[in-house]
Enzyme design. Structure first.
Site, PDB file in Angstrom:
ATOM      1  N   CYS A  53       0.808  -1.227   0.000  1.00 26.60           N
ATOM      2  CA  CYS A  53       0.000   0.000   0.000  1.00 26.60           C
ATOM      3  C   CYS A  53       0.839   1.274   0.000  1.00 26.60           C
ATOM      4  O   CYS A  53       0.618   2.173  -0.815  1.00 26.60           O
ATOM      5  CB  CYS A  53      -0.994  -0.004   1.151  1.00 26.60           C
ATOM      6  SG  CYS A  53      -0.263   0.038   2.812  1.00 26.60           S
ATOM      7  N   HIS A 104      -2.655   0.803   6.751  1.00 23.02           N
ATOM      8  CA  HIS A 104      -3.003   0.741   5.327  1.00 23.02           C
ATOM      9  C   HIS A 104      -3.278   2.161   4.837  1.00 23.02           C
ATOM     10  O   HIS A 104      -3.819   2.981   5.577  1.00 23.02           O
ATOM     11  CB  HIS A 104      -4.236  -0.139   5.118  1.00 23.02           C
ATOM     12  CG  HIS A 104      -4.537  -0.418   3.683  1.00 23.02           C
ATOM     13  ND1 HIS A 104      -3.683  -1.126   2.865  1.00 23.02           N
ATOM     14  CD2 HIS A 104      -5.602  -0.075   2.908  1.00 23.02           C
ATOM     15  CE1 HIS A 104      -4.220  -1.222   1.653  1.00 23.02           C
ATOM     16  NE2 HIS A 104      -5.371  -0.584   1.660  1.00 23.02           N
ATOM     17  N   HIS A 116      -5.907   1.759  -4.030  1.00 15.52           N
ATOM     18  CA  HIS A 116      -4.959   1.225  -3.052  1.00 15.52           C
ATOM     19  C   HIS A 116      -4.425  -0.115  -3.517  1.00 15.52           C
ATOM     20  O   HIS A 116      -4.902  -0.687  -4.500  1.00 15.52           O
ATOM     21  CB  HIS A 116      -5.629   1.092  -1.677  1.00 15.52           C
ATOM     22  CG  HIS A 116      -6.738   0.085  -1.645  1.00 15.52           C
ATOM     23  ND1 HIS A 116      -6.703  -1.042  -0.867  1.00 15.52           N
ATOM     24  CD2 HIS A 116      -7.923   0.024  -2.303  1.00 15.52           C
ATOM     25  CE1 HIS A 116      -7.801  -1.742  -1.031  1.00 15.52           C
ATOM     26  NE2 HIS A 116      -8.567  -1.108  -1.902  1.00 15.52           N
TER      27      HIS A 116
END
Length: 156
Positions: A53, A104, A116
């Site tokens: 990420c 994240h 993402h």
């Protein structure tokens, strides 16, 4: 021929997934995200061969001349906090997916969606309203200055 068809199908999927009417749809930011859409997830990955990420967000922002820290927790310390109701294309959105704070990060792309590196789908676009992400949302940061926003995240 197969690669061309796959690329065309992916482009159509992205177009329909993102919706219409946002500044992101025809921007340089959009082009960078679209260029790596579908790239597989790779723990520690920072290249078009595979991204995690924060590797994805760092890569996208580097293409716009903006330096981001390498890890999501460190990226969360950058920029200016933004209320969820005030998100603009190019803002970073952060999540607690491991139960121990920020773990994240993605890039807000407008219309309630973010791009993402999904561990199961690779570079992907999801809705912030998806219950998984909604329940894990931590906050957002505006990294782009007014100048870089106009340069990279608005229509060409």
């Amino acid at each position: 021929m197969r690669k061309t068809l796959t690329a065309a199908a992916m482009s159509l999927t992205i177009l329909f997934t993102m919706g219409t009417g946002n500044a992101f749809a025809d921007s340089n930011l959009d082009k960078v995200v679209n260029s790596v859409y579908g790239t597989p997830y790779k723990m520690g990955g920072t290249t078009v061969k595979g991204f995690d990420c924060s590797g994805f967000t760092k890569y996208v922002f580097k293409k716009m001349g903006v330096t981001l820290a390498r890890q999501s927790k460190a990226q969360f310390k950058q920029g200016t906090s933004v209320a969820k109701s005030q998100l603009k294309e190019g803002d970073l959105v952060f999540f607690n997916t491991l139960g121990n704070g920020v773990s994240h990060v993605g890039i807000y792309v407008g219309n309630g969606k973010f791009a993402h590196a999904s561990s199961s789908k690779g570079i992907h676009i999801d809705k912030l309203s998806n219950s998984y992400y909604q329940n894990r949302y931590v906050g957002a940061k505006r990294i782009l200055s007014k100048y870089t926003y106009r340069l990279f995240a608005t229509e060409l």
